[in-house]
Design a protein around this motif. Structure first.
Motif, short mmCIF file in Angstrom:
data_model
loop_
_atom_site.label_atom_id
_atom_site.label_comp_id
_atom_site.label_asym_id
_atom_site.label_seq_id
_atom_site.Cartn_x
_atom_site.Cartn_y
_atom_site.Cartn_z
N TYR A 1 -6.99 -6.46 1.19
CA TYR A 1 -6.00 -5.70 1.95
C TYR A 1 -5.58 -6.56 3.13
O TYR A 1 -6.41 -7.09 3.86
N MET B 1 -6.29 2.78 -6.17
CA MET B 1 -7.22 2.14 -5.24
C MET B 1 -8.60 2.17 -5.86
O MET B 1 -8.89 3.00 -6.72
N LYS C 1 -7.83 9.77 2.14
CA LYS C 1 -7.92 8.36 2.49
C LYS C 1 -6.61 7.78 3.02
O LYS C 1 -6.57 6.64 3.47
N ILE D 1 -5.25 4.21 5.51
CA ILE D 1 -4.24 3.19 5.26
C ILE D 1 -3.45 2.90 6.52
O ILE D 1 -3.23 1.74 6.89
N TRP D 2 -3.04 3.96 7.22
CA TRP D 2 -2.30 3.78 8.47
C TRP D 2 -3.16 3.06 9.51
O TRP D 2 -2.69 2.15 10.20
N ALA E 1 0.85 -1.18 0.00
CA ALA E 1 0.00 0.00 0.00
C ALA E 1 0.90 1.24 0.00
O ALA E 1 2.10 1.14 0.27
N ARG F 1 -1.78 -4.58 -0.77
CA ARG F 1 -2.98 -4.64 -1.59
C ARG F 1 -2.83 -5.79 -2.57
O ARG F 1 -1.81 -5.92 -3.24
N ARG G 1 -5.62 1.03 8.93
CA ARG G 1 -5.86 -0.37 8.52
C ARG G 1 -4.70 -1.29 8.89
O ARG G 1 -4.89 -2.49 9.11
N SER H 1 -2.71 -6.75 6.31
CA SER H 1 -1.61 -6.23 7.11
C SER H 1 -0.70 -7.38 7.53
O SER H 1 -1.14 -8.53 7.64
N LEU I 1 -11.09 -0.16 3.47
CA LEU I 1 -10.54 0.66 2.40
C LEU I 1 -11.30 0.45 1.09
O LEU I 1 -10.90 0.97 0.05
#
Length: 344
Positions: free
Chosen positions: A225, A285, A319, A323-324, A204, A212, A326, A227, A334
């Motif tokens: 998505y 995105m 947005k 991201i941070w 990402a 992603r 998520r 992490s 997202l």
């Protein structure tokens, strides 16, 4: 990668190769050579598709770098007379500054033709986003130390080399994280019995902690998505529609085939009013993709070839905070609000 990063990398490599012999000249030449391959953006290739797919071509070829390096060394020695004793080291500097630029670019998802003209295949490991501060900042710090007069040359050389090693270790860590995330997503796809025709994962924006994933399936594609801290059941996965049949009347056109080849099959086709839009799903995105082309126009008799006008729909900066969030919280979404209806 972005221009600042390439300049920093070229400067750092230049000083590491020859900085202890010629000082700041190595930094300045490294910066120039780190920029040189990207000057191909000023070449008029003849159209939007050509500019999109020929970029990172011959100017990023390791073979061309090898051939052109002696010529650049000759030019440098003409400018800096009395440095013939370092001719071999200058060659190493030139080739490494050019080749590391191309190799770094190949770690992104865009595609870099490392072996042109033997093959136009766009190598893309997709383990780095085009801008990543954790990679760039150490390089900038090391280069800054080489330019500060209060730091002696020996210490500056050691600092710059150390920062270059640290940034390279970060690149290696991104490859490891990519494998970890891919393993999680593979488990999710298997558990949900999703047919996978094609798969790609890429970091990402600005981080390697969130990834992603795009999965091409029959009649639709999925975007996930994940992490590095997620459990497999926490990976978010959403479906989007695509209509490749819109290309049936124009599928043999060079522009269509070129885009299908360059995107490696990761593209979405949709109708927007009378226009048929092909979007590269690898960059951007949902539903804001960086590269979109008007490939067709719907008429009373069918679909005619379009003018390939490039339409940019960059993601909203607002947005970025999501991201941070998520990365740490799998409940943060997202996805586009209406994921089933596709992008409009």
């Amino acid at each position: 990668m972005d221009s600042l990063t390439q300049i920093a990398l070229g400067s750092a490599v230049g000083h590491a190769v020859l900085g202890n012999k010629v000082g700041r000249k190595a930094v300045l030449w490294g910066a120039a050579l780190g920029t040189l391959p990207d000057l191909d953006v000023f070449i008029p290739y003849g159209g939007p598709v050509e500019a999109f797919t020929y970029h990172r071509g011959f100017s990023h070829s390791l073979l061309i770098h090898l051939l052109i390096s002696p010529l650049i060394v000759w030019l440098i020695l003409k400018i800096h007379t009395g440095m013939q004793a370092y001719k071999t080291r200058w060659f190493e500097l030139v080739f490494l500054c050019l080749s590391t630029h191309a190799l770094l670019d190949s770690l992104t998802v865009y595609g870099t033709q490392l072996l042109w003209p033997l093959t136009e295949y766009p190598f893309a490991i997709s383990s780095m986003f085009i801008i990543d501060p954790l990679y760039t900042l150490p390089l900038l710090f090391g280069v800054a130390c080489t330019l500060l007069p209060k730091i002696n040359s020996t210490r500056a050389y050691k600092i710059n080399t150390t920062m270059l090693v640290l940034s390279s270790m970060y690149l290696c860590s991104s490859l490891i994280l990519k494998v970890i995330v891919d393993d999680k997503v593979t488990t999710v796809l298997s558990d949900r019995q999703i047919k996978v025709n094609n798969y790609i994962s890429t970091p990402a924006p600005l981080t390697t902690l969130l990834w992603r994933i795009v999965v091409m399936s029959d009649g639709q594609y999925y975007v996930a998505y994940a992490s590095v801290f997620d459990e497999p059941n926490e990976v978010t996965l959403n479906a989007y529609n695509t209509t490749p049949s819109l290309l049936n009347d124009i599928n043999n056109e060079w522009g269509i085939k070129r885009l299908q080849w360059f995107t490696k099959g990761f593209y979405n086709v949709r109708q927007q009013q009378s226009n048929i839009i092909l979007s590269d799903l690898r960059m951007g995105m949902e539903c804001n993709y960086v590269f979109n082309f008007v490939v067709g126009v719907k008429t009373n008799t069918g679909i005619d070839e379009g003018n390939y006008e490039k339409i940019s729909q960059r993601p909203q900066l607002s947005k970025m905070s999501n991201i941070w969030d998520r990365i740490w919280d799998s409940k943060v979404s997202l996805a586009q609000a209406n994921t089933k209806s596709g992008c409009h």
